[in-house]
Design an enzyme around this catalytic site. Structure first.
Site, PDB file in Angstrom:
ATOM      1  N   ASP A 494      -3.927  -2.434   5.409  1.00 26.35           N
ATOM      2  CA  ASP A 494      -4.477  -3.616   4.751  1.00 26.35           C
ATOM      3  C   ASP A 494      -3.496  -4.768   4.622  1.00 26.35           C
ATOM      4  OD1 ASP A 494      -7.015  -2.630   4.523  1.00 26.35           O
ATOM      5  OD2 ASP A 494      -6.748  -1.823   2.517  1.00 26.35           O
ATOM      6  N   TYR A 582     -13.783  -2.804   0.290  1.00 28.69           N
ATOM      7  CA  TYR A 582     -13.105  -2.208  -0.859  1.00 28.69           C
ATOM      8  C   TYR A 582     -12.435  -3.256  -1.739  1.00 28.69           C
ATOM      9  CZ  TYR A 582     -13.576   2.850  -0.401  1.00 28.69           C
ATOM     10  OH  TYR A 582     -14.068   4.130  -0.397  1.00 28.69           O
ATOM     11  N   ASP A 640      13.276  -0.484  -6.528  1.00 23.58           N
ATOM     12  CA  ASP A 640      14.715  -0.690  -6.400  1.00 23.58           C
ATOM     13  C   ASP A 640      15.334  -0.604  -7.795  1.00 23.58           C
ATOM     14  OD1 ASP A 640      17.286  -1.434  -5.909  1.00 23.58           O
ATOM     15  OD2 ASP A 640      16.824  -3.384  -5.013  1.00 23.58           O
TER      16      ASP A 640
END
EC number: 1.4.3.-
Length: 875
Positions: A494, A582, A640
């Site tokens: 996507d 969706y 991170d």
């Protein structure tokens, strides 16, 4: 006789009649009784309910409502008691018709009649009093103040953007002007682009190296120059390519340099409007040829029809071929109604558009009702000759196609629609937003939004200590099974469809509470100017309707020693993206205990398929001409972490069992849990030699301990693990990250993202191969580490997915949790805690630590009526 009635009052006048008498309340109306009341002998009907008048006994059970301008309204209710002999009348509200047929039993005893008249007169007097009371309540309610707005929310400073802020409209314009006037690249406007031209496809923020950003944030160094990433389609080159350029500085662009380390095949480029425009021209011509077939088979057309009445629509799937050198797209047809995704027609067309000359594009094959032909001409010829199995899908009536709409249907749970609970902020917002910098309790962070991936969070701190430098969504994949030509090839990445730029305006009161703060987002994608999505992100505080922590200390003798508790107040940053069928709801949630929760919900429509016999092996039939197939949703995130600095370790606490010989009992062995610390020194150890799922994954600075000699750590807890069963499929090579529920790599500035916008059209030889991030086996000891988290869910569609999938049960999430990081739960500082001890026999000592639990204001409500839903020019 006792008569008990419920009285309803509205400000607008209504006719009020009671046993032939009429009562007005200061011009307002009191309505009592039923719409049509008949007492024939001892029996009567009251608005569809039995009303029995038997001598001195009367019963009226009713839930009728008062209509105002055609809408049902609930108003304040009071009960009035009129003394009589025996009987009662109860219900929510009653409204008498203007003319009420009455047939009174003859009473010889005049005394009884006089008593009845007196009772009625008394009731009217009491009703007048009730009117006055209710009117005063309504007037005082109207005078209640709107709740305070709370802490400040300041708009973006477009003149002085921070290091993490997305590009401003002025910066977009400066970059575009520079690319057209200073680069000698012979660019044309996107609207004029063809596969033989060079033009700008996307402009986005390009962050500076992490070292420079940290120096600016922590050491007060000058903010690094802002830069942009520009994606060009270079169809003008002899061998077409996609090129990526760094352009800067954004204050006055004066340089550009290529940043993609390897050539990006032109065939990998995402789709855009010029390419779609030509493809739909080919489909239109094909449907003109197939017009008799379309009318007879579906009662539809593509070129000569009325939208939402007798039209069909075509949509494409990806990948675009069975190898990365192809660009052969399948388009399949749907009935153009609300929820068209659930109305497949069994007509699919494959077009070859790999060449850079439009005239070389052509239809390769067309499939009708499971039967393949090489062209529309051959299909219509065989159709007319009867050499093909014909299909007849009746034109559905509004009732028949209702199953795909969102319009309410079915028996309502309530005769009178009532509003559901809503959030209220008695003291206003308890968070601050200055531009795109958010502060909430001990939390603070910065928001950025990318066209490809959506919302990113940077420099996340708790109690002034950085927990994570970056927390960002990376990719969403949907891998399908199927038999038909389109369904059978479908695998979606996507990010290649720009899930970030397909976030859409959020609906107040549904997508986000009325109390939310909404942020606009700007993008420069497939266009000539930046565009703006209003209310694309919402930020709000909520009570999770569960305690964050609590305890009731029973004395086991019918009382208690104390109760202590704290509600789970939390801040939510939400965006919702729609990628064709969706819808994905992305939440970043910040808790008072120093925990971060990351959650994704899947909703929207399932992708349906035409129910050919061989298709039924992969799904369930859900309507007469529709089924939906098994598929898997996968989501990837970058975490991170910088725990007490950038020098971090990754270890697992591996949990196993042991059989323990008790020193306290003879001949007694107990099998129990144990755990041991396992430090991961290299990427290979962390990612390929960590098989034990019963473990804690912790990140910490090896030189920093708490007072009890424990490493001050954070852990990642993945509640969204999903078995990855397609690792041997070449079509999923661009999603090799899905092998790892948690992967850990050493930070590198050139490993920004685990995927790319080229994944869907080049999945077999991906431009970004995530596994290369960890296969080089870098050391992980005392390094800047990045965690990569995979969430997923397998979905076998079922009839309850009509009209669309619900969020309940479809959500996946992971947590970033403190682990020996704080000396105690940091939520102990919250003034929203409650502490209770018993006082005397029936009293309590209540301590709310200075926080009031009273509210004297009304929350300002906006609701769905404020929705717009359109794109705007960002300039």
């Amino acid at each position: 006789m006792t008569m008990q009635a419920t009285v309803m009052v509205r400000y607008n006048g209504y006719a009020s009649k009671l046993n032939g008498d009429e009562g007005n309340c200061n011009g307002n109306t009191t309505v009592m009784g039923s719409n049509a009341s008949k007492c024939n002998g001892n029996e009567g009907n009251c608005n569809g309910h039995a009303c029995i008048c038997n001598g001195n006994e009367s019963k009226c059970n009713d839930n009728a409502m008062v209509m105002h301008n055609g809408n049902a309204r609930n108003v304040m209710e009071m009960r009035v008691h009129v003394m009589s002999n025996d009987g009662y009348c109860y219900g929510k509200s009653f409204k008498m018709a203007d003319k009420v047929p009455s047939k009174t039993k003859e009473v010889d005893d005049k005394g009884k009649v006089q008593i009845l008249q007196l009772a009625v007169l008394s009731a009217i007097v009491l009703l007048l009093a009730v009117c006055i009371i209710i009117l005063s309540v309504f007037l005082s309610r109207d005078k209640m103040e709107i709740c305070d707005t709370g802490y400040t929310v300041l708009p973006r400073d477009y003149e002085h953007p921070s290091v993490f802020d997305g590009l401003t409209p002025g910066e977009y314009e400066a970059v575009k002007t520079y690319m057209f006037t200073k680069t000698n690249l012979s660019l044309v406007l996107a609207s004029e682009g063809t596969p033989k031209n060079a033009y700008i496809f996307m402009i986005d923020l390009l962050l500076p190296p992490k070292d420079k950003v940290i120096e600016h944030l922590d050491n007060g160094m000058k903010q690094p120059e802002r830069k942009a990433l520009v994606v060009l389609f270079r169809g003008d080159l002899s061998t077409g390519l996609v090129e990526e350029y760094e352009v800067g500085p954004l204050s006055y662009p004066n340089y550009h340099r290529k940043v993609n380390p390897h050539p990006i095949p032109f065939n990998f480029r995402p789709m855009d409007d010029p390419e779609y425009g030509r493809l739909f021209e080919i489909i239109t011509k094909a449907c003109e040829t197939l017009y008799p077939l379309l009318i007879e088979s579906y009662g539809l057309a593509y070129h000569n029809c009325t939208s939402s009445k007798n039209c069909m629509q075509f949509y494409d799937v990806a990948p675009r071929g069975i190898n990365d050198e192809e660009r052969r797209s399948w388009f399949w047809g749907f009935r153009d109604v609300e929820g068209l995704y659930l109305h497949p027609l069994g007509l699919e067309i494959q077009i070859d558009h790999v060449h850079r000359t439009f005239s070389d594009w052509k239809i390769l094959q067309i499939v009708y009702n499971g039967q393949k032909r090489a062209s529309p001409e051959l299909l219509i010829e065989d159709y007319k000759k009867g050499n093909i199995k014909k299909l007849k899908i009746p034109t559905p009536t509004p009732e028949q196609n209702l199953y795909s709409t969102y319009k309410r249907r079915g028996e309502s749970e309530m005769k009178v629609p009532l509003q559901g609970p809503k959030l209220i902020e008695p003291d206003g917002h308890r968070y601050k937003i200055h531009g795109l910098h958010v502060t909430y309790m001990h939390w603070e962070f910065n928001i950025n939004t990318k066209a490809s991936t959506g919302v990113q969070l940077f420099d996340i701190k708790f109690q002034k200590e950085r927990i994570a430098y970056e927390l960002s969504f990376q990719e969403a994949c949907v891998f399908y099974s199927g038999y038909g030509p389109a369904q059978g090839i479908t695998n979606y990445y996507d990010v290649s469809w720009f899930i970030g730029a397909y976030i859409n305006e959020l609906v107040v009161g549904v997508d986000c509470p009325d109390t939310a703060t909404f942020l606009d987002v700007d993008f420069f994608l497939k266009s000539e100017n930046p565009f703006r999505i209003k209310k694309g992100i919402c930020v709000f505080e909520e009570h999770a309707s569960v305690p964050l922590r609590r305890h009731y200390a029973s004395d086991f003798h019918g009382s208690y020693f104390f109760y202590g508790g704290l509600g789970d107040y939390r801040l939510v940053v939400r965006s919702i993206a729609n990628v064709w069928n969706y819808d994905y709801i992305f939440d970043y949630i910040f808790h008072l205990n120093g925990a971060i929760e990351v959650q994704v919900y899947s909703t929207g429509y399932v992708q349906s398929a035409f129910p050919l016999d061989d298709e039924l092996r992969y799904g369930s039939k859900m309507a007469s001409f529709m089924m939906a197939n098994i598929h898997q949703h996968l989501f990837h995130y970058k975490v991170d972490l910088d725990i007490n600095g950038r020098s971090n370790m990754y270890s697992t606490l591996d949990i196993s069992t042991e059989t323990f010989k008790s020193p306290w009992y003879s001949n007694f062995n107990k099998t129990q849990f144990k755990f041991e610390l396992n430090k991961k020194s290299t990427e290979e150890e962390a990612n390929y030699k960590t098989a034990n799922e019963a473990r804690y994954d912790i990140f910490y600075n090896d030189q920093v301990e708490n007072e009890f000699k424990n490493k001050r750590a954070y852990r990642i807890l993945n509640h969204g693990r999903s078995p990855y069963l397609l690792s041997k499929s070449s079509e999923t090579n661009a999603a090799r990250w899905a092998k790892f529920p948690l992967a850990v790599s050493k930070y590198k500035d050139n490993e920004i993202s685990s995927t790319s916008i080229y994944a869907n059209n080049g999945p077999r030889n991906p431009v970004v191969d995530f596994e290369k991030f960890i296969s080089d086996n870098e050391t992980l000891k005392n390094e800047d580490l990045v965690a990569w988290v995979t969430l997923g869910v397998l979905h076998i569609p079922h009839t309850e997915d009509i009209p669309s999938t619900t969020t309940a049960g479809s959500q996946v999430r992971f947590f970033i949790l403190p682990f020996n990081y704080f000396p105690e739960c940091p939520s102990m500082s919250s003034p929203n805690a409650v502490h209770i001890t018993p006082k005397g026999e029936n009293g309590i000592n209540l301590n709310t630590f200075g926080t009031s639990h009273k509210s004297n204001c009304v929350q300002k409500q906006n609701g769905p009526a404020s929705y717009d839903g359109r794109l705007y020019d960002a300039n």
